[in-house]
Design a protein around this motif. Sequence first.
Motif, PDB file in Angstrom:
ATOM      1  N   ALA A 168      -8.588  57.796  -9.343  1.00 31.00           N
ATOM      2  CA  ALA A 168      -9.094  57.031  -8.112  1.00 31.00           C
ATOM      3  C   ALA A 168     -10.982  56.874  -8.262  1.00 31.00           C
ATOM      4  CB  ALA A 168      -8.967  57.682  -6.779  1.00 31.00           C
ATOM      5  N   SER A 169     -11.009  57.916  -9.216  1.00 33.08           N
ATOM      6  CA  SER A 169     -12.597  58.019  -9.583  1.00 33.08           C
ATOM      7  C   SER A 169     -12.975  57.410 -10.903  1.00 33.08           C
ATOM      8  CB  SER A 169     -13.140  59.474  -9.310  1.00 33.08           C
ATOM      9  OG  SER A 169     -12.961  59.978  -8.250  1.00 33.08           O
ATOM     10  N   ASP A 170     -11.987  56.785 -11.632  1.00 32.23           N
ATOM     11  CA  ASP A 170     -12.198  56.412 -12.886  1.00 32.23           C
ATOM     12  C   ASP A 170     -12.826  55.061 -12.796  1.00 32.23           C
ATOM     13  OD1 ASP A 170     -11.804  55.610 -15.771  1.00 32.23           O
ATOM     14  OD2 ASP A 170     -10.349  56.964 -15.744  1.00 32.23           O
ATOM     15  N   GLN A 171     -13.009  54.124 -13.913  1.00 32.07           N
ATOM     16  CA  GLN A 171     -13.703  52.797 -13.966  1.00 32.07           C
ATOM     17  C   GLN A 171     -12.749  51.793 -12.729  1.00 32.07           C
ATOM     18  OE1 GLN A 171     -13.341  52.206 -17.941  1.00 32.07           O
ATOM     19  NE2 GLN A 171     -11.808  50.869 -17.685  1.00 32.07           N
ATOM     20  N   PRO A 172     -13.554  51.079 -12.181  1.00 30.74           N
ATOM     21  CA  PRO A 172     -12.875  50.075 -11.177  1.00 30.74           C
ATOM     22  C   PRO A 172     -11.650  49.523 -11.492  1.00 30.74           C
ATOM     23  CG  PRO A 172     -15.109  49.577 -11.225  1.00 30.74           C
ATOM     24  CD  PRO A 172     -15.032  50.488 -12.568  1.00 30.74           C
ATOM     25  N   ASP A 173     -11.366  48.888 -12.523  1.00 33.36           N
ATOM     26  CA  ASP A 173      -9.953  48.301 -12.971  1.00 33.36           C
ATOM     27  C   ASP A 173      -8.856  49.355 -12.933  1.00 33.36           C
ATOM     28  OD1 ASP A 173     -11.083  49.507 -15.298  1.00 33.36           O
ATOM     29  OD2 ASP A 173      -9.860  48.171 -16.604  1.00 33.36           O
ATOM     30  N   ILE A 174      -9.412  50.467 -13.321  1.00 32.88           N
ATOM     31  CA  ILE A 174      -8.229  51.670 -13.012  1.00 32.88           C
ATOM     32  C   ILE A 174      -8.354  52.398 -11.815  1.00 32.88           C
ATOM     33  CG2 ILE A 174      -7.632  53.912 -14.224  1.00 32.88           C
ATOM     34  CD1 ILE A 174      -8.913  53.128 -16.737  1.00 32.88           C
ATOM     35  N   ALA A 175      -9.207  52.412 -11.301  1.00 35.97           N
ATOM     36  CA  ALA A 175      -9.300  53.113  -9.796  1.00 35.97           C
ATOM     37  C   ALA A 175      -8.439  52.267  -8.903  1.00 35.97           C
ATOM     38  CB  ALA A 175     -10.758  53.484  -9.422  1.00 35.97           C
ATOM     39  N   CYS A 176      -8.693  50.909  -8.808  1.00 31.79           N
ATOM     40  CA  CYS A 176      -8.000  49.979  -7.967  1.00 31.79           C
ATOM     41  C   CYS A 176      -6.539  50.138  -8.012  1.00 31.79           C
ATOM     42  CB  CYS A 176      -8.550  48.487  -8.102  1.00 31.79           C
ATOM     43  SG  CYS A 176     -10.232  48.302  -7.744  1.00 31.79           S
ATOM     44  N   LEU A 177      -5.887  50.350  -8.935  1.00 30.48           N
ATOM     45  CA  LEU A 177      -4.449  50.465  -8.943  1.00 30.48           C
ATOM     46  C   LEU A 177      -4.063  51.767  -8.111  1.00 30.48           C
ATOM     47  CD1 LEU A 177      -4.034  50.270 -12.856  1.00 30.48           C
ATOM     48  CD2 LEU A 177      -3.492  48.455 -11.246  1.00 30.48           C
ATOM     49  N   VAL A 178      -4.678  52.613  -8.167  1.00 29.42           N
ATOM     50  CA  VAL A 178      -4.042  53.936  -7.280  1.00 29.42           C
ATOM     51  C   VAL A 178      -4.725  53.963  -5.848  1.00 29.42           C
ATOM     52  CG1 VAL A 178      -3.674  55.341  -9.290  1.00 29.42           C
ATOM     53  CG2 VAL A 178      -5.968  55.337  -8.112  1.00 29.42           C
ATOM     54  N   GLY A 193     -17.876  54.557  -4.038  1.00 26.30           N
ATOM     55  CA  GLY A 193     -17.318  53.273  -4.970  1.00 26.30           C
ATOM     56  C   GLY A 193     -18.041  52.147  -4.683  1.00 26.30           C
ATOM     57  N   CYS A 194     -17.848  51.005  -5.391  1.00 24.70           N
ATOM     58  CA  CYS A 194     -18.210  49.700  -5.610  1.00 24.70           C
ATOM     59  C   CYS A 194     -17.443  48.827  -4.687  1.00 24.70           C
ATOM     60  CB  CYS A 194     -18.330  49.454  -6.997  1.00 24.70           C
ATOM     61  SG  CYS A 194     -16.666  48.959  -7.676  1.00 24.70           S
ATOM     62  N   GLU A 195     -18.085  47.700  -4.472  1.00 21.83           N
ATOM     63  CA  GLU A 195     -17.540  46.730  -3.842  1.00 21.83           C
ATOM     64  C   GLU A 195     -15.811  46.246  -4.235  1.00 21.83           C
ATOM     65  OE1 GLU A 195     -17.528  44.601  -0.016  1.00 21.83           O
ATOM     66  OE2 GLU A 195     -18.910  45.916  -0.791  1.00 21.83           O
ATOM     67  N   GLU A 196     -15.583  46.632  -5.448  1.00 16.04           N
ATOM     68  CA  GLU A 196     -14.234  46.185  -5.996  1.00 16.04           C
ATOM     69  C   GLU A 196     -13.286  47.120  -5.449  1.00 16.04           C
ATOM     70  OE1 GLU A 196     -11.884  45.313 -10.252  1.00 16.04           O
ATOM     71  OE2 GLU A 196     -14.309  45.598  -9.924  1.00 16.04           O
ATOM     72  N   THR A 197     -13.604  48.502  -5.504  1.00 18.18           N
ATOM     73  CA  THR A 197     -12.933  49.461  -5.035  1.00 18.18           C
ATOM     74  C   THR A 197     -12.559  49.474  -3.638  1.00 18.18           C
ATOM     75  OG1 THR A 197     -14.789  50.896  -5.148  1.00 18.18           O
ATOM     76  CG2 THR A 197     -13.505  50.966  -7.101  1.00 18.18           C
ATOM     77  N   ARG A 198     -13.757  49.105  -2.683  1.00 16.14           N
ATOM     78  CA  ARG A 198     -13.674  49.067  -1.378  1.00 16.14           C
ATOM     79  C   ARG A 198     -12.636  47.919  -0.999  1.00 16.14           C
ATOM     80  NH1 ARG A 198     -19.923  49.201  -0.806  1.00 16.14           N
ATOM     81  NH2 ARG A 198     -20.350  51.424  -0.929  1.00 16.14           N
ATOM     82  N   THR A 199     -12.611  46.883  -1.687  1.00 18.14           N
ATOM     83  CA  THR A 199     -11.750  45.639  -1.462  1.00 18.14           C
ATOM     84  C   THR A 199     -10.263  46.380  -1.681  1.00 18.14           C
ATOM     85  OG1 THR A 199     -13.466  44.058  -1.919  1.00 18.14           O
ATOM     86  CG2 THR A 199     -11.368  43.417  -1.977  1.00 18.14           C
ATOM     87  N   ALA A 200     -10.005  47.080  -2.690  1.00 18.59           N
ATOM     88  CA  ALA A 200      -8.779  47.595  -3.027  1.00 18.59           C
ATOM     89  C   ALA A 200      -8.319  48.596  -1.895  1.00 18.59           C
ATOM     90  CB  ALA A 200      -8.572  48.428  -4.371  1.00 18.59           C
ATOM     91  N   GLU A 222     -18.726  50.179   8.260  1.00 25.04           N
ATOM     92  CA  GLU A 222     -19.834  50.988   8.336  1.00 25.04           C
ATOM     93  C   GLU A 222     -20.725  50.575   6.748  1.00 25.04           C
ATOM     94  OE1 GLU A 222     -23.305  52.223  10.064  1.00 25.04           O
ATOM     95  OE2 GLU A 222     -21.180  52.099  11.088  1.00 25.04           O
ATOM     96  N   VAL A 223     -20.082  50.669   5.741  1.00 22.17           N
ATOM     97  CA  VAL A 223     -20.702  50.364   4.418  1.00 22.17           C
ATOM     98  C   VAL A 223     -20.261  49.328   3.533  1.00 22.17           C
ATOM     99  CG1 VAL A 223     -21.012  52.831   4.468  1.00 22.17           C
ATOM    100  CG2 VAL A 223     -19.141  52.130   3.209  1.00 22.17           C
ATOM    101  N   GLY A 224     -19.150  48.740   4.109  1.00 20.99           N
ATOM    102  CA  GLY A 224     -18.446  47.667   3.133  1.00 20.99           C
ATOM    103  C   GLY A 224     -19.263  46.260   3.036  1.00 20.99           C
ATOM    104  N   GLY A 225     -19.317  45.715   2.217  1.00 18.01           N
ATOM    105  CA  GLY A 225     -19.855  44.219   2.046  1.00 18.01           C
ATOM    106  C   GLY A 225     -18.913  43.381   2.577  1.00 18.01           C
ATOM    107  N   ALA A 226     -19.244  41.871   2.740  1.00 23.03           N
ATOM    108  CA  ALA A 226     -18.810  40.733   2.987  1.00 23.03           C
ATOM    109  C   ALA A 226     -17.340  40.651   2.683  1.00 23.03           C
ATOM    110  CB  ALA A 226     -19.450  39.679   3.047  1.00 23.03           C
ATOM    111  N   PRO A 227     -17.129  40.728   1.213  1.00 27.00           N
ATOM    112  CA  PRO A 227     -15.738  40.803   0.635  1.00 27.00           C
ATOM    113  C   PRO A 227     -14.840  41.833   1.051  1.00 27.00           C
ATOM    114  CG  PRO A 227     -17.639  40.575  -1.222  1.00 27.00           C
ATOM    115  CD  PRO A 227     -18.359  40.843   0.008  1.00 27.00           C
ATOM    116  N   SER A 228     -15.241  42.816   0.945  1.00 23.40           N
ATOM    117  CA  SER A 228     -14.306  43.893   1.543  1.00 23.40           C
ATOM    118  C   SER A 228     -13.916  43.904   2.872  1.00 23.40           C
ATOM    119  CB  SER A 228     -14.847  45.367   1.124  1.00 23.40           C
ATOM    120  OG  SER A 228     -15.939  45.430   1.830  1.00 23.40           O
TER     121      SER A 228
END
Length: 561
Positions: free
Chosen positions: A80-90, A109-116, A133-139
């Motif tokens: 879950a702390s790996d790079q985004p494309d791997i972390a998003c899977l779990v 995390g980043c916006e990609e992991t927050r969206t996941a 509280e911390v997420g952006g518009a996409p998430s």
Amino acid sequence: MILRQFLTLTQNASPERRAEAAGALTRSYLQGTLGPEAAWEAKTTLLALLDDPAAAVRRALAQACADSDQAPRPLIVALASDQPDIACLVLARSPVLMDADLVDCVAMGCEETRTAVAGRLDLSKPVAAALAEVGGAPSLIALAQNPFAAIGTAALLRMVERHGDDAALRQALLARTDLAIEVRHAIVTLIAEQLSRFGQDAGWISSERGARTAREARDAAALALSDEAGEAGLARLVAHLRVQEQLTAGLMLRAVLSLRLPFAEMALAELSGLSRARVAGLMREPQGAGFSALHRRAGLPDLLLPAVRAALTVWRDSNDGRNGIDGPRLARSMIEAALTACETLPFTEARGLMALLARFEAEAARDEARILSHEQAEAQARETGEAAILLTAPAPVEVVATTAPSEILVLSPASATLEPNMPDASTAWPLAPRPEDRIGATVVSAGPDAAIVPDSAEIVLAGLADAIIAQFMADRAAASAPTPALIAAPSPEPLTEIVPELSPEPLPELSPEISAEPLPEILVAPKRIARPRAIAVAVAAGMIPEHLILSYRADRERLAA
């Protein structure tokens, strides 16, 4: 043993082969078929693979154990702390991760992991609050579109506060079936402010007028939402407006003058601390000292008291049946009474209140005009629709054409189409005749040399008088003479004597479709259709051979002698 064998086999293998071996080892471990010692060695091997420099190996681990609840927790947390494309899977699917893990991933995390994380099926309120509280518009859009996410009202309001300018987020929030009434009001308020700023930036309105327009639109939206809210929703809306400092005197006056008395009762109860039942009783006596005390306890300005008293007096008289007005007229009457009550106040003090009441009166007049116009348009549409139905209805005139003395054909203006509201056979025809026996069917009789005579001929002859039989013979003789191709008026007298119900009304002008082909003889049926029995007698008479009528008449004279 397993670790040593795996390292020996994959030491010089390509990243693709190592990834394939890592996935196979993970699936073998998750199946639970290994012994205790072998399972421990397999788990240690999987944790060692986290240090593999190839991302394909770690991605194979994440894909193999993302959906399993038997996956080693240290392995899942590390992935879950790996790079985004791997972390998003779990992060999107793993049931091993706890809320604390997810909140930490949202914060770090980043916006990609927050969206996941926002798309998880079992998302809890604490994780949703962290995203809000911390997420952006996409998430946040992904969170709002997740129907399985438990989102608290405070988190929803925070989402609107931080990224309410995003139209996609507003649309996703409004599509939720569990959206609280406070959030709906916050969205409407935000839209009103955006429209006001847009008008000011474009130079269409001044800043003062834009602010007033946004404030009045916000108040009108609050009252409109109160119409749809139940008892609990109304209480939450009033409490939200008080926290947002939007429960103003202008909103209270608008609620009273627009007949939103439940909202006014709840608001006065919220501001004064009294029960709603007590407030409702005091509002029934607006001229009493108790209502004055309620007005002061709610913190409303004294300048507003005469207008509210005058409006509530008109409302009470209407409920008691004293003036007999209701609906938009009642609202306008209350506003006019409030304006009259403010005329005695000093102009410098009541100038703002008078201007506000004048705007309320204009709004009420326009609403009344809209309602009246809508009602008149509906009435005109109904009248137009009825007139169109009458114009397109087929004429009830029927034309009976005789091509031979024993063959009758009925032609109608709607020749091959039946009316959709035509009654069925059981109601229109009490004796329920067969389809070929009904009036309008083509009847072909046997020729004069026919050897078989229908049994119904004897019954018909028995019911005919001597005068009718004689007249029928005369009519048959006249039918053999040459006749014009088209007769426009119902001149034949014999048919009138046989069927008394036929009226001598003139035939209207025939349509081009009917008059295009000349017929030997035309007989006209009136608008009022004759009884089936009488017409059936006439039709059956045309089927009886002449020699049978003569023999029957001779037998009848012989029996009478």
